[in-house]
Design a protein around this motif. Structure first.
Motif, PDB file in Angstrom:
ATOM      1  N   ARG A   1     -10.052   6.779   6.453  1.00 12.08           N
ATOM      2  CA  ARG A   1      -9.599   8.293   5.936  1.00 12.08           C
ATOM      3  C   ARG A   1      -9.256   9.144   7.113  1.00 12.08           C
ATOM      4  O   ARG A   1      -7.993   9.679   6.649  1.00 12.08           O
ATOM      5  CB  ARG A   1     -10.388   8.866   4.720  1.00 12.08           C
ATOM      6  CG  ARG A   1      -9.714   8.540   3.485  1.00 12.08           C
ATOM      7  CD  ARG A   1     -10.915   8.940   2.194  1.00 12.08           C
ATOM      8  NE  ARG A   1     -10.946   7.834   1.450  1.00 12.08           N
ATOM      9  CZ  ARG A   1      -9.804   7.608   0.523  1.00 12.08           C
ATOM     10  NH1 ARG A   1      -8.815   8.427   0.665  1.00 12.08           N
ATOM     11  NH2 ARG A   1      -9.584   6.790  -0.469  1.00 12.08           N
TER      12      ARG A   1
ATOM     13  N   LYS B   1      -9.279  -3.718  -8.950  1.00 15.04           N
ATOM     14  CA  LYS B   1      -9.223  -3.337  -7.950  1.00 15.04           C
ATOM     15  C   LYS B   1      -8.333  -1.830  -7.624  1.00 15.04           C
ATOM     16  O   LYS B   1      -8.614  -1.167  -6.690  1.00 15.04           O
ATOM     17  CB  LYS B   1      -8.490  -4.206  -6.863  1.00 15.04           C
ATOM     18  CG  LYS B   1      -9.303  -5.513  -6.675  1.00 15.04           C
ATOM     19  CD  LYS B   1      -9.522  -6.337  -5.310  1.00 15.04           C
ATOM     20  CE  LYS B   1     -10.503  -7.427  -5.502  1.00 15.04           C
ATOM     21  NZ  LYS B   1     -11.598  -6.721  -4.583  1.00 15.04           N
TER      22      LYS B   1
ATOM     23  N   ALA C   1      -6.269   3.114   2.274  1.00 10.90           N
ATOM     24  CA  ALA C   1      -7.528   3.219   2.630  1.00 10.90           C
ATOM     25  C   ALA C   1      -8.334   1.976   1.808  1.00 10.90           C
ATOM     26  O   ALA C   1      -9.047   1.385   2.370  1.00 10.90           O
ATOM     27  CB  ALA C   1      -8.013   4.760   2.109  1.00 10.90           C
ATOM     28  N   SER C   2      -8.123   1.634   0.630  1.00 15.01           N
ATOM     29  CA  SER C   2      -8.773   0.982  -0.207  1.00 15.01           C
ATOM     30  C   SER C   2      -8.695  -0.509   0.065  1.00 15.01           C
ATOM     31  O   SER C   2      -9.654  -1.350   0.182  1.00 15.01           O
ATOM     32  CB  SER C   2      -8.981   1.350  -1.527  1.00 15.01           C
ATOM     33  OG  SER C   2      -7.656   1.238  -2.169  1.00 15.01           O
ATOM     34  N   PHE C   3      -7.244  -0.849   0.034  1.00 19.03           N
ATOM     35  CA  PHE C   3      -6.913  -2.242   0.176  1.00 19.03           C
ATOM     36  C   PHE C   3      -7.180  -2.652   1.838  1.00 19.03           C
ATOM     37  O   PHE C   3      -7.570  -3.845   1.859  1.00 19.03           O
ATOM     38  CB  PHE C   3      -5.555  -2.237  -0.042  1.00 19.03           C
ATOM     39  CG  PHE C   3      -5.152  -2.335  -1.664  1.00 19.03           C
ATOM     40  CD1 PHE C   3      -6.049  -1.959  -2.649  1.00 19.03           C
ATOM     41  CD2 PHE C   3      -3.784  -2.512  -2.170  1.00 19.03           C
ATOM     42  CE1 PHE C   3      -5.753  -1.829  -3.709  1.00 19.03           C
ATOM     43  CE2 PHE C   3      -3.488  -2.382  -3.533  1.00 19.03           C
ATOM     44  CZ  PHE C   3      -4.488  -1.842  -4.155  1.00 19.03           C
TER      45      PHE C   3
ATOM     46  N   ASP D   1      -8.930  -0.881   4.111  1.00 21.04           N
ATOM     47  CA  ASP D   1      -9.932  -0.389   4.947  1.00 21.04           C
ATOM     48  C   ASP D   1      -9.893   0.538   6.042  1.00 21.04           C
ATOM     49  O   ASP D   1     -10.104   0.572   7.387  1.00 21.04           O
ATOM     50  CB  ASP D   1     -11.007  -1.364   5.203  1.00 21.04           C
ATOM     51  CG  ASP D   1     -11.778  -1.934   4.006  1.00 21.04           C
ATOM     52  OD1 ASP D   1     -12.026  -1.433   3.054  1.00 21.04           O
ATOM     53  OD2 ASP D   1     -12.050  -3.266   4.072  1.00 21.04           O
TER      54      ASP D   1
ATOM     55  N   GLU E   1      -4.079   6.337  -0.940  1.00 18.41           N
ATOM     56  CA  GLU E   1      -5.459   5.932  -1.308  1.00 18.41           C
ATOM     57  C   GLU E   1      -5.458   4.463  -1.200  1.00 18.41           C
ATOM     58  O   GLU E   1      -6.380   3.787  -0.769  1.00 18.41           O
ATOM     59  CB  GLU E   1      -5.403   6.093  -2.866  1.00 18.41           C
ATOM     60  CG  GLU E   1      -6.643   5.549  -3.744  1.00 18.41           C
ATOM     61  CD  GLU E   1      -7.801   6.162  -3.285  1.00 18.41           C
ATOM     62  OE1 GLU E   1      -8.257   7.097  -2.874  1.00 18.41           O
ATOM     63  OE2 GLU E   1      -8.740   5.158  -3.366  1.00 18.41           O
ATOM     64  N   THR E   2      -4.558   3.476  -1.456  1.00 18.37           N
ATOM     65  CA  THR E   2      -4.423   2.201  -1.515  1.00 18.37           C
ATOM     66  C   THR E   2      -4.348   1.707   0.204  1.00 18.37           C
ATOM     67  O   THR E   2      -4.987   0.546   0.464  1.00 18.37           O
ATOM     68  CB  THR E   2      -3.293   1.251  -2.123  1.00 18.37           C
ATOM     69  OG1 THR E   2      -2.132   2.010  -1.738  1.00 18.37           O
ATOM     70  CG2 THR E   2      -3.515   1.476  -3.680  1.00 18.37           C
TER      71      THR E   2
ATOM     72  N   THR F   1       0.891  -1.309   0.041  1.00 16.55           N
ATOM     73  CA  THR F   1      -0.035  -0.014  -0.024  1.00 16.55           C
ATOM     74  C   THR F   1       0.720   1.307  -0.071  1.00 16.55           C
ATOM     75  O   THR F   1       1.225   1.490   1.006  1.00 16.55           O
ATOM     76  CB  THR F   1      -0.907   0.046   1.207  1.00 16.55           C
ATOM     77  OG1 THR F   1      -0.067  -0.083   2.435  1.00 16.55           O
ATOM     78  CG2 THR F   1      -1.841  -1.414   1.085  1.00 16.55           C
TER      79      THR F   1
END
Lengths: 415, 415
Positions: A320, B344, A313-315, A317, A310-311, A306
């Motif tokens: 933010r 993803k 947060a997205s990969f 969870d 952004e990743t 990560t």
């Protein structure tokens, strides 16, 4: 017995080839209890080679020459040595027959210059070449002894191991055996280690203690001279326990071919534990390092890289607001990365890395500022703040080693 | 100018370390037009080092010493040289300040023995150590000139390239200029490259063409002798175009300090494109390789390490039935990994790696069987089947290089 190694070949002086032969022979001789005092590389030049042989005669009992036994005009080592000791070259029958059968099988024409390869010094002991054509030789002179070996490592190594070494051990039996052991340390620099051990190192005679700095670790080679292996190991055990009494906190394993990743993966395997990772600045280097160990798949199912906010947060969870509040170069971010990776992968441990590899600053933090965290299924999350130095690559490697050590200590603490 | 290289260190004579420094310096000096006549290795022994310096003085104009500049008592190269030329050692202010800031950032204690590392020969020109602590030195004597360099290659190489080399070229300008250029190739072996270029290499006089094999790539150094840079470059341009006419398909960039990852990341940056990855056997090595390039964060947000079948399904949402039907060592799995990672991460490209690193077989496939795939936001997914050789580490590196080359070609094809 004092030995020196002379490698002959202009390609070595041009930097086209690395002199791994000297390293290999040195390791073998050290193991045989023969002390090597010099390595020299000289080009394909008769005058300079002859001068070097004259010098070597004054300082070494055993002179090992490698390279320059081939079929071409610049292969002159054998001729120069024959002149130097004053004997003619003669054809070796076994070598000749081996060569004949080689060319017969290859159905290639044998050019006449190949005959040079099966010549040997009169009164020398020929060394046959199982993996090539040029034969070697052991020549025992009145004062000095010479070994001739071919240059290609694929020929030199088997010739040395199978023929030269047993012959040397028979002709010059060693009075004492050398037994050595390598101790490996993480988390202490070479200068501090030798300061801690100053007294022991100063007193060293037998065993000797030799420190060696590697990237992010230090090894100590302890070497005992003794009549047999058992009494040698008693000496080593004793000095080892004196060393570990002082710096045992940083000791992690034995052996030249060992590593922090191997020790750590072996520990995971032996206790049936698993690990995952979430990496920012290391970008996969930690996981790739685990992946270098064969059979790691039983303890490492995979993990996350990560790199961007952004990743993270997205990969993973991660909230933010946490990333915005504390920044990604923070202990809060490291903790969240480790805990979320643990939850997603369902492993016993998760290691996370976030920080500044450099060369630029980030979030006002200087390069080398790195948070490494370890989350545990049944335990608290540990977060470390580190300040590594040197360049980008060294900072990343330092972080990986820190992660391995955190994990290794956590496994050991689980008992 | 005649040069010789002296490496100091008992670990070299014990065969624990290979003398790659001599090879590196020789290659550099050859490139500078300086002839190297000898390499010698001597242990950490004052008497033998002093004798060697006396001998070197009689035969070489430039004597390059490496190793033995560290903080411990067996690091004695600088002291012996200072005695040999008859000047005292003095503290170098810049080196001292660099060391102080190093220890301040590390928050480790600085032991007093470290001060030895920032001493230099009075009247010598100090060489700063960007990647370590021990400073080097150029000392111009009446007849002989000496360069002192640290032993660790990670310190020696940047010090030589950035400081010693330009200084030597300024102090001892070559009568003719040597201009050289390095061409880099991926996807062709050294022996095939040399065969393709046989005629050019045989005819070579000026410029010369020197091939050099590196792991999974080959470089060609072309070097012209000429009165000035402009006419040298004309000669280089001409031979370069003859070379590229034959093997240009495999050419990817220029420069000794370049790499396939650097060229690829630069291409991504210049076209505002992004990449992610999903790695099985490479376990993060591809992403870590991208991470070695400063500023990669603008084109690489992160990715996945899916080492087990389980994480391929859970991290990437790949259908279990696909994995069960085709196995994980399959083009179908590689394709799904790349496409799911792309979805993803929302990037322009995704590269995936699945296969057998070894040493054991997997799903009946032999080690070296590797599928590398590339998914594209606006294009078809490419899947390659590869059969790499050698050991686990080489197979993984071969896969990473293949992934980089697939990506590089896809970026170029996007226009």
């Amino acid at each position: 017995m004092r030995a020196e190694i002379i490698a002959v070949g202009t390609e070595l002086l041009l930097g086209q080839v690395v002199n791994t032969n000297a390293t290999f022979i040195s390791e073998e001789l050290a193991d045989m209890g023969v002390e090597v005092y010099y390595h020299t590389v000289v080009g394909d030049n008769p005058k300079r080679l002859e001068e070097l042989l004259e010098l070597a005669d004054t300082r070494s009992d055993l002179i090992i020459l490698c390279g320059g036994l081939g079929p071409t005009d610049d292969d002159l080592t054998k001729n120069i040595l024959a002149e130097h000791v004053g004997v003619p070259l003669v054809q070796d029958q076994a070598g000749y027959e081996h060569m004949m059968s080689f060319f017969k099988n290859r159905q290639h024409p044998m050019t006449p210059n190949n005959l040079r390869q099966v010549e040997t010094l009169k009164d020398g002991i020929p060394l046959q070449n199982r993996t090539g054509l040029a034969i070697g030789c052991l020549y025992k002179g009145e004062k000095n002894n010479y070994v001739l070996l071919p240059g290609p490592p694929s020929e030199l190594k088997p010739m040395f191991i199978e023929q030269a070494r047993p012959l040397l051990q028979k002709e010059f039996p060693a009075p004492e055996k050398l037994i050595s052991r390598v101790l490996r340390f993480y988390g202490i620099g070479e200068s501090l280690l030798v300061t801690e051990l100053a007294e022991l190192i100063e007193q060293q005679t037998n065993p000797t203690i030799a420190p060696y700095a590697k990237p992010n670790e230090v090894t100590l080679r302890i070497t005992a001279q003794s009549v047999d292996e058992t009494s040698g190991n008693v000496l080593l055990d004793q000095v080892e326990s004196e060393i570990l009494a002082k710096v045992g906190e940083h000791f992690y394993g034995y052996g030249e071919e060992n590593s922090l990743e191997k020790v750590t993966v072996d520990l995971l395997k032996s206790r049936d534990l698993t690990v995952t990772a979430a990496e920012s600045l290391t970008a996969g280097e930690f996981q790739s390092t685990l992946g270098s160990i064969p059979g790691v798949s039983t303890v490492f199912p995979g993990g996350f890289v990560t790199y961007s906010k952004e990743t993270k947060a997205s990969f993973l969870d991660i909230d933010r607001s946490l990333l915005d509040t504390y920044g990604v170069v923070s202990k809060e971010c490291a903790q969240a990365m480790a805990e979320q990776a643990l939850a997603k992968a369902g492993t016993d441990f998760a290691v996370s890395f976030t920080g500044v590899a450099g060369p630029e600053e980030m979030e006002g933090k200087i390069p080398g500022t790195v948070f490494v965290a370890l989350a545990q299924k049944d335990g608290e999350t540990l977060v470390t703040e580190n300040h590594f130095s040197r360049d980008r690559s060294y900072v990343r490697h330092s972080a990986v080693m820190k992660g391995l050590d955190l994990l290794r200590r956590a496994i050991l603490n689980k008992n």
